[in-house]
Design a protein around this motif. Structure first.
Motif, mmCIF file in Angstrom:
data_model
loop_
_atom_site.group_PDB
_atom_site.id
_atom_site.type_symbol
_atom_site.label_atom_id
_atom_site.label_comp_id
_atom_site.label_asym_id
_atom_site.label_seq_id
_atom_site.Cartn_x
_atom_site.Cartn_y
_atom_site.Cartn_z
ATOM 1 N N ARG A 36 5.774 -27.607 -21.730
ATOM 2 C CA ARG A 36 6.492 -27.266 -20.510
ATOM 3 C C ARG A 36 7.959 -26.963 -20.809
ATOM 4 O O ARG A 36 8.536 -26.025 -20.274
ATOM 5 C CB ARG A 36 6.371 -28.428 -19.518
ATOM 6 C CG ARG A 36 6.550 -28.003 -18.087
ATOM 7 C CD ARG A 36 5.866 -28.940 -17.121
ATOM 8 N NE ARG A 36 6.291 -28.667 -15.748
ATOM 9 C CZ ARG A 36 5.836 -27.648 -15.035
ATOM 10 N NH1 ARG A 36 4.958 -26.825 -15.536
ATOM 11 N NH2 ARG A 36 6.278 -27.456 -13.802
ATOM 12 N N GLY A 62 3.429 -9.381 -23.574
ATOM 13 C CA GLY A 62 1.996 -9.396 -23.843
ATOM 14 C C GLY A 62 1.646 -9.252 -25.305
ATOM 15 O O GLY A 62 0.475 -9.326 -25.670
ATOM 16 N N ARG A 70 -6.017 -13.959 -31.615
ATOM 17 C CA ARG A 70 -5.912 -14.432 -30.234
ATOM 18 C C ARG A 70 -6.483 -15.828 -30.039
ATOM 19 O O ARG A 70 -5.956 -16.634 -29.300
ATOM 20 C CB ARG A 70 -6.658 -13.472 -29.312
ATOM 21 C CG ARG A 70 -6.127 -12.074 -29.371
ATOM 22 C CD ARG A 70 -6.519 -11.325 -28.121
ATOM 23 N NE ARG A 70 -5.976 -9.977 -28.159
ATOM 24 C CZ ARG A 70 -4.701 -9.708 -27.946
ATOM 25 N NH1 ARG A 70 -3.858 -10.687 -27.667
ATOM 26 N NH2 ARG A 70 -4.267 -8.472 -28.004
ATOM 27 N N ASP A 109 6.987 -15.921 -23.777
ATOM 28 C CA ASP A 109 6.072 -16.951 -23.286
ATOM 29 C C ASP A 109 5.573 -17.779 -24.460
ATOM 30 O O ASP A 109 5.532 -17.305 -25.600
ATOM 31 C CB ASP A 109 4.895 -16.321 -22.529
ATOM 32 C CG ASP A 109 4.232 -17.328 -21.586
ATOM 33 O OD1 ASP A 109 4.694 -18.490 -21.521
ATOM 34 O OD2 ASP A 109 3.261 -16.956 -20.901
ATOM 35 N N LYS A 149 8.114 -23.608 -22.698
ATOM 36 C CA LYS A 149 7.820 -22.536 -21.761
ATOM 37 C C LYS A 149 9.057 -22.217 -20.917
ATOM 38 O O LYS A 149 9.375 -21.057 -20.687
ATOM 39 C CB LYS A 149 6.661 -22.931 -20.844
ATOM 40 C CG LYS A 149 5.375 -22.177 -21.123
ATOM 41 C CD LYS A 149 4.352 -22.479 -20.051
ATOM 42 C CE LYS A 149 2.952 -22.103 -20.499
ATOM 43 N NZ LYS A 149 2.753 -20.685 -20.775
ATOM 44 N N SER A 203 4.805 -15.092 -27.335
ATOM 45 C CA SER A 203 4.558 -13.698 -26.971
ATOM 46 C C SER A 203 5.722 -13.128 -26.190
ATOM 47 O O SER A 203 6.532 -13.858 -25.615
ATOM 48 C CB SER A 203 3.272 -13.569 -26.154
ATOM 49 O OG SER A 203 3.517 -13.947 -24.819
ATOM 50 N N HIS A 226 2.369 -20.226 -25.684
ATOM 51 C CA HIS A 226 0.973 -20.390 -25.287
ATOM 52 C C HIS A 226 0.261 -21.584 -25.904
ATOM 53 O O HIS A 226 -0.947 -21.712 -25.755
ATOM 54 C CB HIS A 226 0.173 -19.132 -25.665
ATOM 55 C CG HIS A 226 0.738 -17.873 -25.074
ATOM 56 N ND1 HIS A 226 0.328 -17.373 -23.864
ATOM 57 C CD2 HIS A 226 1.698 -17.031 -25.506
ATOM 58 C CE1 HIS A 226 1.006 -16.263 -23.596
ATOM 59 N NE2 HIS A 226 1.856 -16.039 -24.581
#
Lengths: 355, 359
Positions: free
Chosen positions: B42, B122, B342, B59, B45, B119, B61
């Protein structure tokens, strides 16, 4: 229900402006022509779906601060949108509830204040009650050999001539043996004494004093011996020091410092060891009082069992505090305790009859 | 041709982050550290989402469970070491040596974990460094520093930064680092020059000072034999002198580390490019000294409560002193379609949760 979003397909870094529609089962997006630079917009693909996925495959990221909302789509595709109220559109998942509570707490002042108080209370409780217990068991688990080594080294450092902290004792050998024997006599009666090593030193630096190092090394200074009017007073002081040895206070003190330091670093977020060290030091000072009380209790029991007047302890204690007045550098036995008088009370009670 | 400059923006706010931080802290404490893995995700992020290039954020992940697994392994290793070294110091030592030899592998895994879980627009980052090369850079070269008594330090700094940077990818594009060994040596040479001048200055000052009456007092007071007596004789003044000397050294250390940090960061970024994009870094030593000093004071006087503010202002400083130059034509970058890249975060373990950064 519809909202505008930026769509990324995971291959091209360029965003596609899309209008997202959410139905009962699916979420799909069509390119929207609200932006001037979307020259690709032609009548051919105007109503083609850019994406169309089942709702169960969409992962709406929990709300975080006041930033854009993020939605992870299958195969590394994603949506970024300024539309905040996504929860209203999507079927509730159990995890959403938890994160909504977390986000509510993060953004509301009153909850933050409560969280702050809660954090402080929990960490203080941890420091005050958890750490001493942890240190106690850690001390019990430490091999005695290591502890003895630690004490020996400390004493050697203090004895070093260059430091000028200790000089050899000027007490006669007879007097020293006399004091040693008095303590051995007490130990014979109580049967609870730990293994110890009593050392006599004279010191300009610390005056009348007595203390216990790790590993059972005890030191008493000539001035303290001179201050005492009889053997019982010296034995009483040494009984207190024996309490420190018995309960391995010196080692526990060191371990407490280390453990509370670790906790404080964890809480303040390992910013700087200097900044973290200071509160650790302050917390450490307050431990000593509890350890003193424990040593007092041990001394009182020993004196009572050995039929030595417990009042001797309070007599020597008051002499010590008088000889030092209000100045700094109080000896260990009376320092870090705000109220010498209240400490004396248990020692002044009538003793049970001794024969 | 006039180069376009795209600034890196940071939109995190101390007030907002304070809430996130304090809730993270509370939940971590009452779950005895288990929540700290979720707290880390968190926190990162928040910082990633609020670091923007051209208005678009980053971002993070990582799956908290992967981080938790790593932390549990690290904790178990720590307990094993503590217990083992109690029964047999030799075994404890062997475990420590084993862990030390594992560091290159750990560094590579950790870089890989962090890169693949980051990322932007995207597109994922990636790390392609190999453990063998990492062993040379992080085990053999540090030995070289020892053997040469520090003379190889700038060289090692260049090699390790180059290794970390050039193995990073954004989508399919590789970062390129053109900072030379001699550039790193220049930084350290300048530092030596400044220190040499400072020492000269203080020697002159010392000669003048020791001729004065006060000088005798200082020499007498600070001789080891008289040390204890002096403490009692001069009391508070002794501590003033000691505190003064301590502050002086703290200031020296703070300045030197700020100098090396700012110059190295600038050197690395200013010689880095990816495709047609270059970077401009403009950190300054005095800014870092001021920031570190005020951060430290703020942390001390608020008993750690200023930590969120400290984190935010450092992130803002770093972001605002970095910019991209050249056309930010995003179409030149392409993401990776490989499934392996991924699916990574799910099963991989962020072993020791190491924070390794450039500089």
């Amino acid at each position: 229900m519809q909202f505008e979003a930026d769509y990324y397909d995971g291959i091209s870094p360029r965003a596609k402006r899309v209008r997202v529609t959410v139905t009962d089962q699916r979420m799909f997006g069509r390119s929207s022509n609200t932006q001037d630079d979307s020259e690709v917009y032609t009548s051919d693909n105007a109503f083609d779906d850019v994406f169309d996925v089942p709702l169960t495959d969409c992962h709406v990221q929990a709300k975080l601060g006041s930033g854009r909302r993020l939605i992870d789509l299958p195969e590394g595709h994603r949506l970024e949108t300024d539309f905040q109220d996504l929860e209203q559109l999507l079927p509730a998942k159990t995890s959403h509830g938890f994160w909504r509570v977390v986000h509510y707490a993060e953004t509301h002042l009153i909850v933050i204040v409560l969280a702050l108080i809660g954090t402080l209370a929990v960490s203080l409780a941890l420091l005050k009650y958890g750490v001493p217990i942890a240190a106690k068991y850690a001390a019990l688990a430490t091999p005695e050999l290591i502890e003895k080594d630690l004490g020996k080294q400390t004493l050697e450092v203090l004895d070093h001539e260059k430091l000028g902290y200790f000089q050899t004792s000027k007490l006669t050998a007879d007097k020293q043996t006399h004091i040693q024997n008095a303590l051995v006599a007490m130990c014979k009666k109580t049967q609870t004494c730990p293994i110890y090593d009593l050392n006599f030193r004279s010191s300009k630096a610390i005056g009348a004093n007595a203390f216990a190092l790790p590993g059972g090394y005890m030191v008493i200074t000539d001035k303290l011996v001179a201050l005492a009017d009889n053997d019982d007073e010296i034995t009483a002081v040494l009984a207190h020091e024996l309490g420190h040895v018995k309960l391995r206070h010196a080692l526990r003190q060191t371990l407490q410092g280390t453990i509370s330091g670790l906790i404080i670093v964890a809480i303040t977020g390992d910013i700087s060891s200097i900044a973290a060290g200071l509160p650790a030091l302050m917390v450490n000072m307050s431990y000593t009082r509890e350890l003193e009380t424990e040593a007092d209790t041990y001394a009182l029991q020993s004196l009572n069992t050995a039929c030595i007047a417990a009042k001797s302890f309070s007599t020597i204690l008051s002499k010590l505090s008088q000889s030092y007045g209000e100045g700094m550098n109080l000896p260990e036995i009376i320092s870090s305790h705000p109220d010498t008088k209240s400490r004396m009370i248990p020692f002044e009670k009538d003793q049970r009859s001794c024969t | 041709m006039l180069e376009t400059k795209t600034p890196v923006q940071f939109t995190g706010k101390a007030g907002e982050y304070f809430g996130i931080w304090i809730v993270n802290l509370l939940l971590s404490i009452i779950t005895l550290g288990i929540y700290s893995a979720w707290a880390k995700v968190r926190r990162l992020k928040y910082f990633y989402n609020n670091t923007l290039i051209d208005g678009v954020g980053f971002d993070y992940h990582a799956k908290p469970i992967a981080i938790l697994k790593g932390r549990i392994i690290a904790f178990l290793l720590f307990v094993t070491y503590t217990v083992l070294s109690k029964f047999s110091p030799l075994m404890g030592g062997l475990l420590l040596v084993g862990l030390f030899l594992l560091t290159p592998w750990l560094i590579v895994r950790s870089m890989l974990f962090n890169a693949r879980n980051t990322s932007h627009r995207g597109l994922r980052f990636d790390f392609s460094g190999k453990t063998g090369k990492a062993a040379v850079v992080f085990l053999a070269y540090p030995l070289l520093v020892l053997v040469t008594l520090g003379l190889a330090l700038p060289f090692v700094s260049q090699r390790s930064n180059k290794f970390l940077l050039e193995n990073h990818q954004f989508g399919l594009s590789h970062f390129q680092s053109k900072a030379l060994v001699k550039d790193f040596y220049m930084i350290y040479l300048k530092l030596l020059g400044i220190i040499f001048c400072a020492i000269l200055f203080f020697i002159v000052l010392g000669v003048v000072f020791s001729n004065a009456a006060l000088g005798d007092w200082v020499t007498n007071t600070l001789s080891p034999k008289n040390l204890m007596q002096s403490i009692f004789k001069y009391g508070i003044w002794f501590f003033v002198v000691v505190a003064g000397v301590a502050l002086f050294y703290a200031g020296m250390i703070l300045s030197i580390s700020a100098y090396i940090k700012s110059r190295t960061t600038n050197l690395i970024w200013n010689h880095t490019h990816i495709e047609h994009v270059s970077f401009v870094s403009s950190q300054r030593m005095r800014d870092l000294v001021f920031l570190n000093l005020t951060n430290m004071l703020a942390i001390i006087f608020t008993f750690g409560l200023a930590a969120p503010w400290v984190h935010i202002r450092m992130a803002r400083y770093k972001a605002e002193h970095l910019a991209l130059t050249g056309e930010t034509d995003w179409d030149k970058f392409v993401g990776e379609k490989k499934e392996s890249a991924r699916a990574f975060g799910g099963e991989m373990v962020d072993m020791f949760d190491m924070d390794i950064s450039f500089g």
